[in-house]
Design a protein around this motif. Sequence first.
Motif, PDB file in Angstrom:
ATOM      1  N   ASN A 164      56.931  23.587   1.132  1.00 46.42           N
ATOM      2  CA  ASN A 164      55.393  23.780   2.643  1.00 46.42           C
ATOM      3  C   ASN A 164      56.708  23.861   3.625  1.00 46.42           C
ATOM      4  O   ASN A 164      56.442  23.881   4.466  1.00 46.42           O
ATOM      5  CB  ASN A 164      54.747  22.791   2.763  1.00 46.42           C
ATOM      6  N   ARG A 165      57.689  24.765   3.332  1.00 45.71           N
ATOM      7  CA  ARG A 165      58.914  25.006   5.003  1.00 45.71           C
ATOM      8  C   ARG A 165      58.196  25.761   5.448  1.00 45.71           C
ATOM      9  O   ARG A 165      56.873  27.042   4.988  1.00 45.71           O
ATOM     10  CB  ARG A 165      59.996  25.697   4.584  1.00 45.71           C
ATOM     11  N   GLN A 166      58.040  26.040   7.079  1.00 45.87           N
ATOM     12  CA  GLN A 166      56.767  27.618   7.628  1.00 45.87           C
ATOM     13  C   GLN A 166      58.205  28.425   7.949  1.00 45.87           C
ATOM     14  O   GLN A 166      57.681  29.181   8.179  1.00 45.87           O
ATOM     15  CB  GLN A 166      56.505  27.168   8.676  1.00 45.87           C
ATOM     16  N   VAL A 167      59.256  28.068   8.033  1.00 48.20           N
ATOM     17  CA  VAL A 167      60.303  29.151   8.760  1.00 48.20           C
ATOM     18  C   VAL A 167      62.249  29.464   7.359  1.00 48.20           C
ATOM     19  O   VAL A 167      62.102  28.781   6.124  1.00 48.20           O
ATOM     20  CB  VAL A 167      61.714  28.421   9.178  1.00 48.20           C
ATOM     21  N   MET A 168      61.809  30.388   7.456  1.00 49.95           N
ATOM     22  CA  MET A 168      63.424  31.227   6.052  1.00 49.95           C
ATOM     23  C   MET A 168      64.617  31.149   7.260  1.00 49.95           C
ATOM     24  O   MET A 168      64.481  31.510   8.196  1.00 49.95           O
ATOM     25  CB  MET A 168      62.801  32.315   5.944  1.00 49.95           C
ATOM     26  N   SER A 169      65.499  31.176   6.258  1.00 50.10           N
ATOM     27  CA  SER A 169      66.747  31.056   6.548  1.00 50.10           C
ATOM     28  C   SER A 169      67.129  33.716   7.168  1.00 50.10           C
ATOM     29  O   SER A 169      65.836  33.245   6.344  1.00 50.10           O
ATOM     30  CB  SER A 169      67.930  30.698   5.688  1.00 50.10           C
ATOM     31  N   LEU A 170      67.766  32.970   7.557  1.00 51.29           N
ATOM     32  CA  LEU A 170      68.448  35.027   8.076  1.00 51.29           C
ATOM     33  C   LEU A 170      68.413  35.353   6.529  1.00 51.29           C
ATOM     34  O   LEU A 170      67.994  36.495   6.504  1.00 51.29           O
ATOM     35  CB  LEU A 170      69.129  35.095   8.970  1.00 51.29           C
ATOM     36  N   PRO A 171      69.399  34.556   6.051  1.00 50.73           N
ATOM     37  CA  PRO A 171      69.187  35.897   4.443  1.00 50.73           C
ATOM     38  C   PRO A 171      68.083  35.979   3.685  1.00 50.73           C
ATOM     39  O   PRO A 171      68.273  37.030   2.875  1.00 50.73           O
ATOM     40  CB  PRO A 171      70.728  34.776   3.769  1.00 50.73           C
ATOM     41  N   ASP A 172      67.123  34.745   3.471  1.00 48.50           N
ATOM     42  CA  ASP A 172      66.016  34.739   2.977  1.00 48.50           C
ATOM     43  C   ASP A 172      64.719  36.016   3.779  1.00 48.50           C
ATOM     44  O   ASP A 172      64.242  36.634   3.515  1.00 48.50           O
ATOM     45  CB  ASP A 172      65.070  32.896   2.808  1.00 48.50           C
ATOM     46  N   GLN A 173      65.124  36.128   4.865  1.00 46.29           N
ATOM     47  CA  GLN A 173      64.237  37.150   5.285  1.00 46.29           C
ATOM     48  C   GLN A 173      64.693  38.023   5.212  1.00 46.29           C
ATOM     49  O   GLN A 173      63.955  39.118   5.020  1.00 46.29           O
ATOM     50  CB  GLN A 173      64.642  37.076   7.129  1.00 46.29           C
ATOM     51  N   TYR A 174      66.612  38.792   5.097  1.00 49.20           N
ATOM     52  CA  TYR A 174      65.937  40.234   4.357  1.00 49.20           C
ATOM     53  C   TYR A 174      65.300  40.182   2.989  1.00 49.20           C
ATOM     54  O   TYR A 174      65.512  41.664   3.087  1.00 49.20           O
ATOM     55  CB  TYR A 174      68.197  39.704   4.358  1.00 49.20           C
ATOM     56  N   VAL A 175      65.758  39.180   2.578  1.00 54.15           N
ATOM     57  CA  VAL A 175      65.431  39.399   0.877  1.00 54.15           C
ATOM     58  C   VAL A 175      63.740  39.646   0.728  1.00 54.15           C
ATOM     59  O   VAL A 175      63.520  40.436   0.506  1.00 54.15           O
ATOM     60  CB  VAL A 175      65.489  38.177  -0.043  1.00 54.15           C
ATOM     61  N   GLY A 203      49.883  33.897   3.590  1.00 53.16           N
ATOM     62  CA  GLY A 203      51.037  32.128   3.528  1.00 53.16           C
ATOM     63  C   GLY A 203      51.244  31.377   4.636  1.00 53.16           C
ATOM     64  O   GLY A 203      51.044  31.998   5.524  1.00 53.16           O
ATOM     65  N   HIS A 204      51.501  30.562   4.402  1.00 58.64           N
ATOM     66  CA  HIS A 204      51.496  29.306   5.386  1.00 58.64           C
ATOM     67  C   HIS A 204      53.843  29.199   6.037  1.00 58.64           C
ATOM     68  O   HIS A 204      54.334  28.718   5.492  1.00 58.64           O
ATOM     69  CB  HIS A 204      51.371  28.016   5.223  1.00 58.64           C
ATOM     70  N   VAL A 205      53.419  30.572   6.494  1.00 56.78           N
ATOM     71  CA  VAL A 205      55.227  31.437   6.932  1.00 56.78           C
ATOM     72  C   VAL A 205      54.889  31.508   8.370  1.00 56.78           C
ATOM     73  O   VAL A 205      53.817  32.587   8.949  1.00 56.78           O
ATOM     74  CB  VAL A 205      55.261  32.400   5.711  1.00 56.78           C
ATOM     75  N   ALA A 206      56.003  31.325   9.609  1.00 55.74           N
ATOM     76  CA  ALA A 206      56.267  31.196  10.257  1.00 55.74           C
ATOM     77  C   ALA A 206      56.087  33.810  10.587  1.00 55.74           C
ATOM     78  O   ALA A 206      57.178  33.956   9.556  1.00 55.74           O
ATOM     79  CB  ALA A 206      57.218  30.970  11.424  1.00 55.74           C
ATOM     80  N   TYR A 207      56.196  33.666  11.938  1.00 57.42           N
ATOM     81  CA  TYR A 207      56.489  35.326  12.309  1.00 57.42           C
ATOM     82  C   TYR A 207      57.584  35.744  11.509  1.00 57.42           C
ATOM     83  O   TYR A 207      58.339  34.773  12.013  1.00 57.42           O
ATOM     84  CB  TYR A 207      55.901  35.689  13.594  1.00 57.42           C
ATOM     85  N   ILE A 208      57.589  36.754  10.650  1.00 59.20           N
ATOM     86  CA  ILE A 208      59.148  37.505  11.049  1.00 59.20           C
ATOM     87  C   ILE A 208      58.873  38.891  11.125  1.00 59.20           C
ATOM     88  O   ILE A 208      58.783  40.154  11.520  1.00 59.20           O
ATOM     89  CB  ILE A 208      58.883  37.397   9.585  1.00 59.20           C
ATOM     90  N   ASP A 209      60.200  38.602  12.434  1.00 62.90           N
ATOM     91  CA  ASP A 209      59.992  40.397  12.981  1.00 62.90           C
ATOM     92  C   ASP A 209      61.052  41.132  11.999  1.00 62.90           C
ATOM     93  O   ASP A 209      62.065  40.690  11.988  1.00 62.90           O
ATOM     94  CB  ASP A 209      60.759  40.252  14.362  1.00 62.90           C
ATOM     95  N   PHE A 210      60.029  41.932  11.613  1.00 59.42           N
ATOM     96  CA  PHE A 210      60.803  43.432  10.870  1.00 59.42           C
ATOM     97  C   PHE A 210      62.094  43.863  11.043  1.00 59.42           C
ATOM     98  O   PHE A 210      62.812  45.102  10.823  1.00 59.42           O
ATOM     99  CB  PHE A 210      59.914  44.326  10.245  1.00 59.42           C
ATOM    100  N   THR A 211      61.316  43.986  12.374  1.00 60.09           N
ATOM    101  CA  THR A 211      62.753  44.892  13.550  1.00 60.09           C
ATOM    102  C   THR A 211      63.707  44.820  13.591  1.00 60.09           C
ATOM    103  O   THR A 211      64.636  45.340  14.265  1.00 60.09           O
ATOM    104  CB  THR A 211      61.821  45.512  14.507  1.00 60.09           C
ATOM    105  N   ARG A 212      63.909  43.342  13.656  1.00 61.17           N
ATOM    106  CA  ARG A 212      65.254  42.702  13.777  1.00 61.17           C
ATOM    107  C   ARG A 212      66.254  43.014  12.321  1.00 61.17           C
ATOM    108  O   ARG A 212      67.292  43.167  13.098  1.00 61.17           O
ATOM    109  CB  ARG A 212      65.025  41.030  14.030  1.00 61.17           C
ATOM    110  N   PHE A 213      66.056  43.567  11.577  1.00 63.23           N
ATOM    111  CA  PHE A 213      67.104  44.134  10.550  1.00 63.23           C
ATOM    112  C   PHE A 213      66.363  45.577  10.580  1.00 63.23           C
ATOM    113  O   PHE A 213      66.854  46.345   9.723  1.00 63.23           O
ATOM    114  CB  PHE A 213      66.418  43.220   9.374  1.00 63.23           C
TER     115      PHE A 213
END
Length: 325
Positions: free
Chosen positions: A80-91, A109-119
Amino acid sequence: MLWTKRKTLYSIGISVTILFLFIFTRKKYPNSVPPWPTSNNIVIYNRIPKTGSTTFTNAIAYDLYKENGFNVLHVNMTKNRQVMSLPDQYVFINNVTTWTERLPAFYHGHVAYIDFTRFGVANPIYINIIREPLERLLSHYYFLRYGDNFRVGLKRSRAGNNETFDECYSRGGKDCDMKQMWMQIPYFCGHYHFCTEVGSAEALKMAKQNALEKYLLVGTTDRMRDMIALLEVTVPHFFKGALGHFDQLDENRAHLRYTKKKIPPNEQTLSMIRRDEVYKMEREFYDFVRDLFDAVFKKATNGTSRAADLTKMPLQYHFEKIKPT
């Protein structure tokens, strides 16, 4: 003389090659900057617990996916984590943008906003729903004790504990601590370290900015029908027919999940909570989003504020003096 002719032919060959590549690129990407090809074929609903997300996901996404030709995928966060590590965000970003077999795709899903533009990738279409923060916390508190009408036989983690919210708050219990209210701001703030810092002014500022700039639409639980109507006319390749479908649902489907028993807090508890800084910040964010949605909805309905009017509204612009290219 021979060398001069060869040089001229060589130059012409290079020029023709460059011209061919230019024409090919312009045809493929007429705006000169190649757009990310899948961004408008992905909707991400990073749903917040106890905001009506089960009703929306099941009654809209899972009911319409066959008719409108898209896939529904659940993002299940470990523990039930809400955040991902930076490598997990990339994957994650790489997966959802290259998994062409599952496009178009509706992710939830129950996940915090992920900014695709950072990648270096265009953001997908982000949507969300929020709820008045104290109402959300009360629903969660009693849900842990009494469950809901959705999975009736499932025993919840606080089953058998009949302590009221007032009793919990008066003794300083964990389940009613205002830290538990710090939920909607982090979901919109994203994955920066300060987002999960309870009471962070920086997190509130980022959450507002993201809600304003990164989300197509953020509705409120009490105006879900209005949000569905707006989505139908702004993202029709996913939500065509959504309002009519929602309106014909029976009461149990239209309110798919509700906590079985909730006891309203007394005035003393309410008075103390309203003075709490965490509540004030979460309420400020809620009011900001509510006012933003209201303004968008009124503009779209030309001031009538009737959801059914959206599909009948004439365009508020027209083209003039169109010249051939």
